[in-house]
Design a protein around this motif. Structure first.
Motif, PDB file in Angstrom:
ATOM      1  N   PHE A  67      23.194  62.000  17.104  1.00 60.17           N
ATOM      2  CA  PHE A  67      23.519  63.126  17.982  1.00 60.17           C
ATOM      3  C   PHE A  67      22.745  62.994  19.286  1.00 60.17           C
ATOM      4  CE2 PHE A  67      24.564  66.537  14.512  1.00 60.17           C
ATOM      5  CZ  PHE A  67      25.447  65.651  13.918  1.00 60.17           C
ATOM      6  N   THR A  68      23.358  63.466  20.370  1.00 62.27           N
ATOM      7  CA  THR A  68      22.698  63.477  21.675  1.00 62.27           C
ATOM      8  C   THR A  68      22.907  64.829  22.340  1.00 62.27           C
ATOM      9  OG1 THR A  68      23.087  61.095  21.960  1.00 62.27           O
ATOM     10  CG2 THR A  68      22.525  62.363  23.922  1.00 62.27           C
ATOM     11  N   ILE A  69      21.815  65.450  22.753  1.00 69.60           N
ATOM     12  CA  ILE A  69      21.896  66.718  23.464  1.00 69.60           C
ATOM     13  C   ILE A  69      21.724  66.447  24.960  1.00 69.60           C
ATOM     14  CG2 ILE A  69      19.419  67.234  23.234  1.00 69.60           C
ATOM     15  CD1 ILE A  69      20.235  70.213  22.919  1.00 69.60           C
ATOM     16  N   SER A  70      22.485  67.175  25.758  1.00 75.96           N
ATOM     17  CA  SER A  70      22.379  67.047  27.209  1.00 75.96           C
ATOM     18  C   SER A  70      22.702  68.401  27.832  1.00 75.96           C
ATOM     19  CB  SER A  70      23.317  65.962  27.740  1.00 75.96           C
ATOM     20  OG  SER A  70      24.668  66.283  27.449  1.00 75.96           O
ATOM     21  N   ARG A  71      22.418  68.522  29.119  1.00 73.52           N
ATOM     22  CA  ARG A  71      22.719  69.780  29.791  1.00 73.52           C
ATOM     23  C   ARG A  71      23.155  69.511  31.223  1.00 73.52           C
ATOM     24  NH1 ARG A  71      17.400  73.290  29.597  1.00 73.52           N
ATOM     25  NH2 ARG A  71      18.627  74.723  30.900  1.00 73.52           N
TER      26      ARG A  71
END
Length: 120
Positions: A67-71
């Motif tokens: 999983f990869t979180i970004s904003r």
């Protein structure tokens, strides 16, 4: 008031991918921490991933490397790219936002949740 609206959940086969989005409104979130939690019926809500205003991230061990979180600060939106999904990733996923990184799990601001179901 602050509102968080999630989208992107659904049904996917094991090994597949989904991308969750969470759009925040009602405030200025550039300095806030944002993140994703998940919860199965009868279980405690657990952290999946979170991201600071400066881009620092933290992941649950079970999702590291998948999983990869970004904003996108300009859009007040946080994303969760989920790859190599497993049946045990099946849960309701919630977005959260808070002014302080360490208190994200105790935030007053949560989305309504989006269901992710991974079939085997």
């Amino acid at each position: 008031q602050v509102q968080l609206v999630e989208s992107g959940g659904g049904l996917v086969q094991a090994g597949g991918s989904l991308r969750l989005s969470c759009a925040a409104s009602g405030g200025t979130f550039s300095g806030w921490a944002m993140g994703w939690y998940r919860q199965a019926p009868g279980k405690q809500r657990e952290l999946v991933a979170k991201i600071s205003s400066g881009g620092s991230t933290n992941y649950a061990d079970s999702v590291k490397g998948r999983f990869t979180i970004s904003r996108d600060t300009a859009k007040n939106t946080v994303y969760l790219q989920m790859n190599s999904l497993k049946p045990e990733d099946t849960d309701v996923y919630y977005c959260a936002a808070a002014p302080l990184w360490d208190f994200l799990h105790r935030s007053d601001y949560w989305g309504q949740g989006t269901q992710v179901t991974v079939s085997s």
